[in-house]
Design a protein around this motif. Structure first.
Motif, PDB file in Angstrom:
ATOM      1  N   LEU A 221     -19.648   9.732  47.655  1.00  0.00           N
ATOM      2  CA  LEU A 221     -20.510  10.433  48.867  1.00  0.00           C
ATOM      3  C   LEU A 221     -20.022  11.725  49.266  1.00  0.00           C
ATOM      4  O   LEU A 221     -20.492  12.868  49.131  1.00  0.00           O
ATOM      5  CB  LEU A 221     -21.001   9.401  49.861  1.00  0.00           C
ATOM      6  CG  LEU A 221     -21.750  10.143  50.911  1.00  0.00           C
ATOM      7  CD1 LEU A 221     -23.200  10.620  50.598  1.00  0.00           C
ATOM      8  CD2 LEU A 221     -21.930   9.149  52.413  1.00  0.00           C
ATOM      9  N   ALA A 222     -18.584  11.451  49.581  1.00  0.00           N
ATOM     10  CA  ALA A 222     -17.711  12.766  50.100  1.00  0.00           C
ATOM     11  C   ALA A 222     -18.006  13.879  48.947  1.00  0.00           C
ATOM     12  O   ALA A 222     -18.057  15.035  49.536  1.00  0.00           O
ATOM     13  CB  ALA A 222     -16.492  12.208  50.210  1.00  0.00           C
ATOM     14  N   ARG A 223     -17.876  13.420  47.706  1.00  0.00           N
ATOM     15  CA  ARG A 223     -18.044  14.448  46.748  1.00  0.00           C
ATOM     16  C   ARG A 223     -19.333  15.280  46.569  1.00  0.00           C
ATOM     17  O   ARG A 223     -19.338  16.413  46.490  1.00  0.00           O
ATOM     18  CB  ARG A 223     -17.606  14.036  45.379  1.00  0.00           C
ATOM     19  CG  ARG A 223     -15.768  13.635  45.206  1.00  0.00           C
ATOM     20  CD  ARG A 223     -15.531  13.516  43.566  1.00  0.00           C
ATOM     21  NE  ARG A 223     -16.239  12.190  43.168  1.00  0.00           N
ATOM     22  CZ  ARG A 223     -15.646  10.873  43.028  1.00  0.00           C
ATOM     23  NH1 ARG A 223     -14.772  10.670  44.016  1.00  0.00           N
ATOM     24  NH2 ARG A 223     -16.589   9.914  42.471  1.00  0.00           N
ATOM     25  N   LEU A 224     -20.250  14.412  46.748  1.00  0.00           N
ATOM     26  CA  LEU A 224     -21.438  14.760  46.779  1.00  0.00           C
ATOM     27  C   LEU A 224     -21.793  15.799  47.984  1.00  0.00           C
ATOM     28  O   LEU A 224     -22.434  16.901  47.906  1.00  0.00           O
ATOM     29  CB  LEU A 224     -22.674  13.695  46.786  1.00  0.00           C
ATOM     30  CG  LEU A 224     -22.865  12.728  45.453  1.00  0.00           C
ATOM     31  CD1 LEU A 224     -23.838  11.949  45.697  1.00  0.00           C
ATOM     32  CD2 LEU A 224     -23.124  13.524  44.167  1.00  0.00           C
ATOM     33  N   LEU A 225     -21.455  15.552  49.161  1.00  0.00           N
ATOM     34  CA  LEU A 225     -21.402  16.302  50.102  1.00  0.00           C
ATOM     35  C   LEU A 225     -20.744  17.488  50.111  1.00  0.00           C
ATOM     36  O   LEU A 225     -21.391  18.651  50.517  1.00  0.00           O
ATOM     37  CB  LEU A 225     -20.961  15.569  51.454  1.00  0.00           C
ATOM     38  CG  LEU A 225     -21.705  14.542  52.078  1.00  0.00           C
ATOM     39  CD1 LEU A 225     -21.037  13.781  53.028  1.00  0.00           C
ATOM     40  CD2 LEU A 225     -22.953  14.940  52.770  1.00  0.00           C
ATOM     41  N   GLY A 226     -19.475  17.531  49.605  1.00  0.00           N
ATOM     42  CA  GLY A 226     -18.851  18.504  49.368  1.00  0.00           C
ATOM     43  C   GLY A 226     -19.523  19.881  48.312  1.00  0.00           C
ATOM     44  O   GLY A 226     -19.602  20.965  48.567  1.00  0.00           O
ATOM     45  N   ARG A 227     -20.420  18.998  47.298  1.00  0.00           N
ATOM     46  CA  ARG A 227     -21.039  20.106  46.482  1.00  0.00           C
ATOM     47  C   ARG A 227     -22.151  20.647  47.179  1.00  0.00           C
ATOM     48  O   ARG A 227     -22.649  21.631  46.685  1.00  0.00           O
ATOM     49  CB  ARG A 227     -21.574  19.296  45.268  1.00  0.00           C
ATOM     50  CG  ARG A 227     -20.465  18.758  44.183  1.00  0.00           C
ATOM     51  CD  ARG A 227     -20.868  17.896  43.218  1.00  0.00           C
ATOM     52  NE  ARG A 227     -19.783  16.989  42.542  1.00  0.00           N
ATOM     53  CZ  ARG A 227     -19.635  15.945  41.855  1.00  0.00           C
ATOM     54  NH1 ARG A 227     -21.037  15.215  41.809  1.00  0.00           N
ATOM     55  NH2 ARG A 227     -18.913  15.415  41.310  1.00  0.00           N
ATOM     56  N   GLU A 228     -22.589  19.862  48.058  1.00  0.00           N
ATOM     57  CA  GLU A 228     -23.742  20.398  49.079  1.00  0.00           C
ATOM     58  C   GLU A 228     -23.378  21.438  50.075  1.00  0.00           C
ATOM     59  O   GLU A 228     -24.182  21.803  50.620  1.00  0.00           O
ATOM     60  CB  GLU A 228     -24.576  19.186  49.529  1.00  0.00           C
ATOM     61  CG  GLU A 228     -25.301  18.529  48.308  1.00  0.00           C
ATOM     62  CD  GLU A 228     -26.417  19.031  47.850  1.00  0.00           C
ATOM     63  OE1 GLU A 228     -27.339  19.763  48.416  1.00  0.00           O
ATOM     64  OE2 GLU A 228     -26.884  18.499  46.798  1.00  0.00           O
TER      65      GLU A 228
ATOM     66  N   ALA B 180     -26.982  11.436  55.372  1.00  0.00           N
ATOM     67  CA  ALA B 180     -25.557  12.017  55.616  1.00  0.00           C
ATOM     68  C   ALA B 180     -25.657  13.558  55.737  1.00  0.00           C
ATOM     69  O   ALA B 180     -25.220  14.004  56.853  1.00  0.00           O
ATOM     70  CB  ALA B 180     -24.660  11.651  54.452  1.00  0.00           C
ATOM     71  N   LYS B 181     -26.427  14.233  54.868  1.00  0.00           N
ATOM     72  CA  LYS B 181     -26.418  15.677  55.329  1.00  0.00           C
ATOM     73  C   LYS B 181     -27.242  15.976  56.433  1.00  0.00           C
ATOM     74  O   LYS B 181     -27.121  16.939  57.332  1.00  0.00           O
ATOM     75  CB  LYS B 181     -27.357  16.234  53.966  1.00  0.00           C
ATOM     76  CG  LYS B 181     -26.542  16.344  52.628  1.00  0.00           C
ATOM     77  CD  LYS B 181     -27.500  16.664  51.473  1.00  0.00           C
ATOM     78  CE  LYS B 181     -28.408  17.985  51.728  1.00  0.00           C
ATOM     79  NZ  LYS B 181     -28.965  18.357  50.568  1.00  0.00           N
ATOM     80  N   ALA B 182     -28.446  15.239  56.750  1.00  0.00           N
ATOM     81  CA  ALA B 182     -29.210  15.288  57.831  1.00  0.00           C
ATOM     82  C   ALA B 182     -28.317  15.182  59.396  1.00  0.00           C
ATOM     83  O   ALA B 182     -28.180  15.672  60.360  1.00  0.00           O
ATOM     84  CB  ALA B 182     -30.313  14.382  58.048  1.00  0.00           C
TER      85      ALA B 182
END
Length: 208
Positions: free
Chosen positions: A34-41, A201-203
């Motif tokens: 998830l942390a990696r996905l958040l970083g990409r976003e 998580a983004k929200a």
């Protein structure tokens, strides 16, 4: 002084074997994915911290948090706990009471922002090879009952909620979603969980 500005946006994941990633590498745990996905976003995290251990119940997680003494506020706090309560046959009312206390702690660690807390549902271990010979339908009913509790308690405090139970049940026909130990999720399963959690998580990090 803005503590988040000083410490950076941090993620704290609370739970049991499903959060510590029993039987997978550290980078394959769902919080790490998830942390990696958040970083990409565009939501880079300063750190991802985990307080979790294989076999923990709600009460044991609470003790683990006290011993670890995490320092908030965290931009994102996740909570996935309860499978060991169910597995050990602990009363569901006990689960509700202890989960309620954990949610108070989680919200406090999120700086009082309940919408920065994400509760995940309990996966169904009854579909795994480990459950061979057990009453799978009964396990599923129990898991559903425990998930009614965590869904209700998350809503009660206005925390976010993500259902990973349904995707966990795909392991019955998709064996690649389970590790070689026959019980715990594989990196592929955790990738699906991370994708499910990502929007919440983004929200949380946008509004927190």
């Amino acid at each position: 002084m803005d503590v988040l500005a000083v410490l950076g946006r941090r993620f704290l994941a609370l739970g049991d074997s499903y959060t510590i990633g029993e039987a997978v590498g550290e980078t394959d745990r769902w919080p790490a994915q998830l942390a990696r996905l958040l970083g990409r976003e565009g939501f880079a995290l300063a750190s991802t911290e985990i307080i979790a251990s294989t076999g923990w119940t709600t009460g044991e997680l609470a003790q683990g948090i006290r011993l670890a003494g995490p320092r908030g506020p965290f931009a994102l706090v996740s909570l996935l706990i309860g499978v060991n309560n169910q597995y050990r046959g602990r009363p569901i009312d006990e689960y509700r009471a202890e989960l309620r206390e954990l949610l108070v702690t989680a919200v406090d660690l999120a700086g009082g922002a309940a919408r920065n807390v994400v509760v995940l549902s309990i996966p169904d271990w009854g579909v795994t090879p480990f459950a061979e010979g057990r009453e799978r339908a009964g396990i599923a009913r129990d898991i559903d009952s425990f998930n009614e509790v965590n869904r209700d308690e998350a809503a009660r405090v206005d925390a976010r909620y993500v259902d990973v139970t349904q995707v966990s049940r795909r392991a019955l026909s998709e064996p690649e979603l389970i590790t070689e130990d026959g019980l715990h999720p594989s990196a592929a399963m955790y990738a699906r969980w991370a994708e499910l959690v990502l929007p919440e998580a983004k929200a949380a990090m946008t509004t927190g």
